[in-house]
Design an enzyme around this catalytic site. Sequence first.
Site, mmCIF file in Angstrom:
data_model
loop_
_atom_site.group_PDB
_atom_site.id
_atom_site.type_symbol
_atom_site.label_atom_id
_atom_site.label_comp_id
_atom_site.label_asym_id
_atom_site.label_seq_id
_atom_site.Cartn_x
_atom_site.Cartn_y
_atom_site.Cartn_z
ATOM 1 C CB THR A 16 -0.939 0.000 1.211
ATOM 2 O OG1 THR A 16 -1.787 -1.159 1.143
ATOM 3 C CG2 THR A 16 -1.820 1.242 1.224
ATOM 4 C CE1 TYR A 17 5.769 5.217 2.838
ATOM 5 C CE2 TYR A 17 7.195 4.103 1.266
ATOM 6 C CZ TYR A 17 6.946 5.161 2.117
ATOM 7 O OH TYR A 17 7.867 6.166 2.251
ATOM 8 C CE LYS A 37 -5.220 -4.021 0.878
ATOM 9 N NZ LYS A 37 -4.028 -4.630 0.274
ATOM 10 C CB SER A 41 -8.130 -9.392 5.691
ATOM 11 O OG SER A 41 -8.589 -10.226 4.652
ATOM 12 C CG ASP A 55 -3.713 -1.429 3.618
ATOM 13 O OD1 ASP A 55 -2.986 -0.771 4.394
ATOM 14 O OD2 ASP A 55 -3.548 -2.645 3.410
ATOM 15 N N GLY A 123 -2.855 -6.057 -4.816
ATOM 16 C CA GLY A 123 -3.248 -7.382 -4.374
ATOM 17 C C GLY A 123 -3.309 -7.498 -2.860
#
Length: 225
Positions: A16-17, A37, A41, A55, A123
């Site tokens: 995510t970063y 995204k 979870s 995220d 992913g």
Amino acid sequence: MSALFIAGAGTEIGKTYVTAALARAVRAAGRPVVALKPVASGVPPLTDPDFRTSDTAVLLAAQGLAVTPETVAACTPWRFAAPLSPDLAAAREGRRLALPDLVAWCEGAVAAAPAGAAVLVEGVGGVMSPITPDATGLAWLKALRLPALLVSGSYLGAISHALTAVETLRAHAVTLRAVVVSETPNAPTPPETVAEAVARHAGVRVVCLGRGAAFPAGALDLVAA
């Protein structure tokens, strides 16, 4: 319009970063971007203050979008509370995620992107992490037929994990644009050292991204116009 799948060599290593940094760089270059995204979870409820650090919220901020029920659903339609692989997290809630539904949603989102936009599909977990009861992240990536950007950390063992993921993608004929080594806090070696080793053994382009650094402008060609 072009699309890129952001895959991981493992879990919690900076996908995510990296996706957010790339999205900001694309916007700064004057090009529209859509960062998605589709599955996540360990996501708190939208009304929970902690959602602001999720995220999904990070990706929305990178696109200059506010956190609303509509923007959240458009970025991450499948959200699960338990911090487990999506198949297990979904089962805890009496839900089930099917690969054809996930692939169809992604294809629709890519097709609906604005003209000239870069579409980034992030992913879940690592390349071989389970996504549904009978499919992994690799199956998802292959079904979408998108080129991949592989994210690795710089922690001890990251070189092996990155090279293993590279070989897995190569064995399945997935187009790998590059590997991004995202700096792991408190890692014993600099990310540049990890990046050099990955590049030497993998034979692919490697981009190094330090904590707090912007995505290198010279690497924006990874998202082909």
